[in-house]
Scaffold this motif. Structure first.
Motif, PDB file in Angstrom:
ATOM      1  N   GLY A 165       3.214   5.356  12.847  1.00 45.50           N
ATOM      2  CA  GLY A 165       2.027   4.636  12.368  1.00 45.50           C
ATOM      3  C   GLY A 165       0.849   5.571  12.218  1.00 45.50           C
ATOM      4  N   GLU A 166       0.657   6.434  13.201  1.00 43.09           N
ATOM      5  CA  GLU A 166      -0.472   7.370  13.120  1.00 43.09           C
ATOM      6  C   GLU A 166      -0.215   8.427  12.047  1.00 43.09           C
ATOM      7  N   LEU A 167       1.045   8.783  11.863  1.00 42.67           N
ATOM      8  CA  LEU A 167       1.358   9.723  10.781  1.00 42.67           C
ATOM      9  C   LEU A 167       1.004   9.085   9.432  1.00 42.67           C
ATOM     10  N   GLY A 168       1.280   7.785   9.319  1.00 40.89           N
ATOM     11  CA  GLY A 168       0.906   7.063   8.098  1.00 40.89           C
ATOM     12  C   GLY A 168      -0.595   7.093   7.894  1.00 40.89           C
ATOM     13  N   ARG A 169      -1.337   6.967   8.976  1.00 34.63           N
ATOM     14  CA  ARG A 169      -2.799   7.001   8.874  1.00 34.63           C
ATOM     15  C   ARG A 169      -3.256   8.379   8.404  1.00 34.63           C
ATOM     16  N   LEU A 170      -2.623   9.424   8.937  1.00 37.85           N
ATOM     17  CA  LEU A 170      -2.996  10.778   8.513  1.00 37.85           C
ATOM     18  C   LEU A 170      -2.760  10.950   7.020  1.00 37.85           C
ATOM     19  N   ILE A 171      -1.584  10.482   6.565  1.00 36.82           N
ATOM     20  CA  ILE A 171      -1.248  10.658   5.150  1.00 36.82           C
ATOM     21  C   ILE A 171      -2.274   9.927   4.288  1.00 36.82           C
ATOM     22  N   ASN A 172      -2.633   8.712   4.707  1.00 37.54           N
ATOM     23  CA  ASN A 172      -3.596   7.930   3.942  1.00 37.54           C
ATOM     24  C   ASN A 172      -4.964   8.602   3.913  1.00 37.54           C
ATOM     25  N   HIS A 173      -5.439   9.043   5.071  1.00 47.91           N
ATOM     26  CA  HIS A 173      -6.789   9.598   5.136  1.00 47.91           C
ATOM     27  C   HIS A 173      -6.874  10.935   4.393  1.00 47.91           C
ATOM     28  N   VAL A 174      -5.796  11.712   4.470  1.00 50.10           N
ATOM     29  CA  VAL A 174      -5.779  12.976   3.738  1.00 50.10           C
ATOM     30  C   VAL A 174      -5.953  12.705   2.245  1.00 50.10           C
ATOM     31  N   LEU A 201       4.621   3.169   6.049  1.00 50.79           N
ATOM     32  CA  LEU A 201       5.045   3.038   7.443  1.00 50.79           C
ATOM     33  C   LEU A 201       4.244   1.954   8.169  1.00 50.79           C
ATOM     34  N   THR A 202       2.937   1.920   7.948  1.00 52.46           N
ATOM     35  CA  THR A 202       2.146   0.902   8.638  1.00 52.46           C
ATOM     36  C   THR A 202       2.401  -0.490   8.058  1.00 52.46           C
ATOM     37  N   ASN A 203       2.712  -0.574   6.766  1.00 48.64           N
ATOM     38  CA  ASN A 203       3.027  -1.884   6.195  1.00 48.64           C
ATOM     39  C   ASN A 203       4.287  -2.454   6.826  1.00 48.64           C
ATOM     40  N   ASN A 204       5.298  -1.597   6.925  1.00 49.43           N
ATOM     41  CA  ASN A 204       6.539  -2.003   7.591  1.00 49.43           C
ATOM     42  C   ASN A 204       6.229  -2.538   8.977  1.00 49.43           C
ATOM     43  N   GLY A 239      -4.380  -1.105  10.230  1.00 46.93           N
ATOM     44  CA  GLY A 239      -3.846  -0.228   9.198  1.00 46.93           C
ATOM     45  C   GLY A 239      -4.852   0.857   8.892  1.00 46.93           C
ATOM     46  N   PRO A 240      -4.468   1.856   8.131  1.00 44.46           N
ATOM     47  CA  PRO A 240      -5.423   2.915   7.798  1.00 44.46           C
ATOM     48  C   PRO A 240      -6.637   2.393   7.041  1.00 44.46           C
ATOM     49  N   LYS A 241      -6.480   1.257   6.350  1.00 43.72           N
ATOM     50  CA  LYS A 241      -7.585   0.746   5.543  1.00 43.72           C
ATOM     51  C   LYS A 241      -8.302  -0.413   6.216  1.00 43.72           C
ATOM     52  N   GLY A 242      -7.753  -0.926   7.285  1.00 45.40           N
ATOM     53  CA  GLY A 242      -8.375  -2.048   7.967  1.00 45.40           C
ATOM     54  C   GLY A 242      -7.326  -2.973   8.535  1.00 45.40           C
ATOM     55  N   ASP A 255       0.877  -1.155   0.000  1.00 44.65           N
ATOM     56  CA  ASP A 255       0.000   0.000   0.000  1.00 44.65           C
ATOM     57  C   ASP A 255       0.917   1.207   0.000  1.00 44.65           C
ATOM     58  N   TYR A 256       1.173   1.714  -1.197  1.00 43.39           N
ATOM     59  CA  TYR A 256       2.252   2.693  -1.296  1.00 43.39           C
ATOM     60  C   TYR A 256       1.879   4.058  -0.747  1.00 43.39           C
ATOM     61  N   LEU A 257       0.643   4.213  -0.276  1.00 44.92           N
ATOM     62  CA  LEU A 257       0.327   5.501   0.332  1.00 44.92           C
ATOM     63  C   LEU A 257       0.768   5.550   1.782  1.00 44.92           C
ATOM     64  N   CYS A 258       0.870   4.400   2.416  1.00 45.05           N
ATOM     65  CA  CYS A 258       1.268   4.430   3.825  1.00 45.05           C
ATOM     66  C   CYS A 258       2.222   3.281   4.097  1.00 45.05           C
TER      67      CYS A 258
END
Ligand code: SF4
Ligand code: SF4
Lengths: 180, 395
Positions: B128-137, B98-101, B334-337, B93-96
């Motif tokens: 991880g939460e920064l990754g979520r922000l990037i994804n949701h934005v 950080l959470t994949n790692n 993850g940001p998507k589930g 999931d190349y948008l986030c």
């Protein structure tokens, strides 16, 4: 009331439009590349290069052909052949060091695992070529860059590496002195 | 023989009436139309195809077709060392990334019994939460773009993402392919200066962006008309289909792995889980907007309380790791589930089996159910609300 959403929306877009003229923090400006270059953070990584000390790229090369990076590289895009002397004894430097940057994904693992601080990640990104096979396979002369270059692009990292290497050299020097 | 097939020799009964050869739907004698949307349609969010069968403008059948971006991720990882799989997880999931790692190193840590120092856990939560922000934005921007609010909200969103990516690049060396987590911690420590700048940004410009976005669109009549009641997913179906993440919570099911599993040190933080009520696209949009505020809360708490210490367990082995034979499944929110990694080790340096549970793919399986009965224009909005990244769906 119907229509308030539109008025609100127009107010916000207008505020953004006007605000960016007065507050430079709010705005992202387009850089006129290639006349202007973006400032690249030190940690930025593109493709790896090899460091040599001093002025001779062959003699000063730090790489000892231990093949650690070759083995750890996830897509296996490094290939190394160690130099041998006339009797066939393996010397501690590479004869061939090839990096296929069409395969390299710039992960930085090679720089992380190299025990001799020989391979580091470059900042240079203007690497377009007209041909996509041989010109993307970098060889030893293309990869070797001086330590001065590394100091310029990575001031903090280079300082740490230089101190570490100086300490190591001091220790090795004192060891050879003490038995004598 | 040939002459028997001439038209004048055919018996009367074999002549078909037009109604028999042409397909028709119900009693209504209109024709169905099959449209292939994608794989390069701009609103399919990547190389994804929808075979949509339409009756007029209403969707009667929808077949999601994926696999165009299949890169053999799992097999490549099985042929490489455990360490070498980390940069490949960036590309799921190349948008986030950080959470994949995080999900992957979490699975390996479970398999090999590696502990993570306290400071590293805090820094992981921040990232991880920064990754979520990037994804949701991104999601909010693209969803609104799909709705036809052409470009303004998308550009506002991408502007904020750009600011966050600048911070990420400075820290990890790459904007999207971070490759920053290591077994037992993180690759490098994070400086106090970086954390202070992140804090300043979240409290300043980002907080303003959220308020602005809410004022601009959350209550907007057009957005309400276009998303409320569109693509309704019932909680029963959501649970049965294994939907996770904001999409499940939008349907009113209170299930967040950060609270259920309490992995890492999430139980030390004070944050809420937004729950929707209708399961429609509007609730899905709201989930993301509200979750961003909660994520900001978590990051600010973590920055305030992050202890000094090591950023990586000094005894953890990354290169040449050989976990003893066994298996592990680790999942994170993850940001998507639910993003999970399932690993089997046979004691060698390579994983014997490497399996990913991608939230995007599983959330996509209900696409037909929630699209039937909607108009074609709505399917684009529904797909935008599901939030998929094809790198993860196809792997
Ligand atoms: S670059 Fe470093 S790791 Fe690679 S062969 Fe040379 S010394 Fe070994
Ligand atoms: S950066 Fe990664 S892919 Fe490129 S040579 Fe180094 S280890 Fe290989």
């Amino acid at each position: 009331m119907l229509g308030t959403g539109i008025i609100k929306g127009l107010y916000i877009t207008a505020k953004n439009f006007v605000g960016t003229y007065f507050n430079p923090d709010e705005r992202l400006t387009t850089l006129q590349y290639p006349e202007e270059a973006a400032c690249i953070p030190e940690n930025y990584r593109n493709f790896p290069f090899l460091i040599y000390d001093g002025s001779d790229p062959v003699e000063g090369l730090r790489c000892v052909a231990c093949k650690m990076c070759e083995n750890e590289c996830p897509p296996r895009c490094i290939s190394i052949v160690a130099e041998r002397d006339e009797k066939g004894k393996i010397l501690k430097r590479p004869r061939v060091f090839e990096l296929d940057i069409s395969v390299c994904m710039g992960c930085g693992i090679c720089a992380e695992v190299c025990p001799f601080d020989s391979i580091k990640m470059d900042h240079h990104f203007e690497i377009a070529t007209a041909e996509r096979f041989d010109s993307l396979r970098l060889n030893l002369p293309q990869l070797a860059k001086s330590n001065e270059y590394f100091r310029k692009t990575h001031p903090i990292d280079a300082l740490a590496v230089d101190t570490k290497r100086a300490e190591k050299a001091n220790k090795a020097a004192s060891k050879t002195q003490s038995p004598a | 023989m040939g002459k028997n097939f001439l038209a004048e020799n055919l018996p009367e009964t074999t002549v078909c009436s037009p109604a028999e050869v042409r397909p028709f739907y119900d009693d209504f004698h209109g024709d169905l139309m099959e449209i292939s949307m994608g794989p390069h349609h701009p609103s399919t969010h990547g190389v994804f195809r929808m075979d949509v069968t339409l009756d007029g403008e209403i969707v009667v059948k929808l077949k999601p077709v994926f696999g165009y971006l299949h890169r053999n991720h799992e097999k490549i990882a099985e042929g490489n060392s455990y360490f070498a799989a980390i940069p490949y997880t960036d590309r799921l999931d190349y948008l986030c990334s950080l959470t994949n790692n995080w999900a992957y190193v979490h699975a390996v840590e479970k398999l090999a019994g590696i502990t993570v120092p306290e400071r590293a856990e805090y820094l992981r939560i921040i990232l991880g939460e920064l990754g979520r922000l990037i994804n949701h934005v991104c999601l909010v921007g693209f969803l609104l773009n799909d709705l036809g609010t052409s470009f303004t909200p998308l550009l506002y969103s991408l502007r904020e993402r750009e600011r966050m990516l600048d911070l990420v690049e400075e820290l990890t060396g790459s904007r999207m392919m971070c490759n920053f987590f290591r077994f037992g911690g993180l690759r490098t420590d994070i400086s106090a200066d970086w954390l202070a700048r992140l804090k300043g940004y979240l409290e300043g410009l980002f907080a303003r962006y959220l308020d602005e976005q809410d004022a601009l669109l959350t209550g907007n009549e057009i957005l309400l008309a276009r998303t409320q009641g569109v693509g309704v997913l019932s909680p029963e179906l959501a649970v049965r289909a294994g939907i996770t993440g904001p999409m499940l919570r939008a349907s009113g099911v209170n299930y967040d792995i950060r609270k259920v599993d309490r992995y890492s040190i999430y139980e030390r933080f004070n944050f809420g889980i937004p729950i929707g009520a209708h399961g429609d696209t509007y609730d899905r949009y709201m989930m993301r907007m509200l979750e961003m505020r909660e994520s900001v809360k978590i990051i600010l708490q973590a920055i305030r309380t992050v202890p000094a210490g090591e950023h990586i367990n000094p005894n953890a082995k990354n290169r040449g790791l050989r976990p003893k034979a066994g298996e592990s499944y680790a999942r994170i929110e993850g940001p998507k589930g639910e993003l999970g990694f399932y690993l089997i080790s046979d004691g060698s340096a390579k994983p014997y089996r490497f399996r990913i549970r991608p939230p995007s793919l599983i959330n996509l399986t209900v696409l037909e159910e929630i699209c039937i009965g909607q108009t074609l224009a709505d399917t684009v909005v529904i797909l935008g609300g599901v939030d998929i990244v094809l790198g993860e769906v196809d792997r």
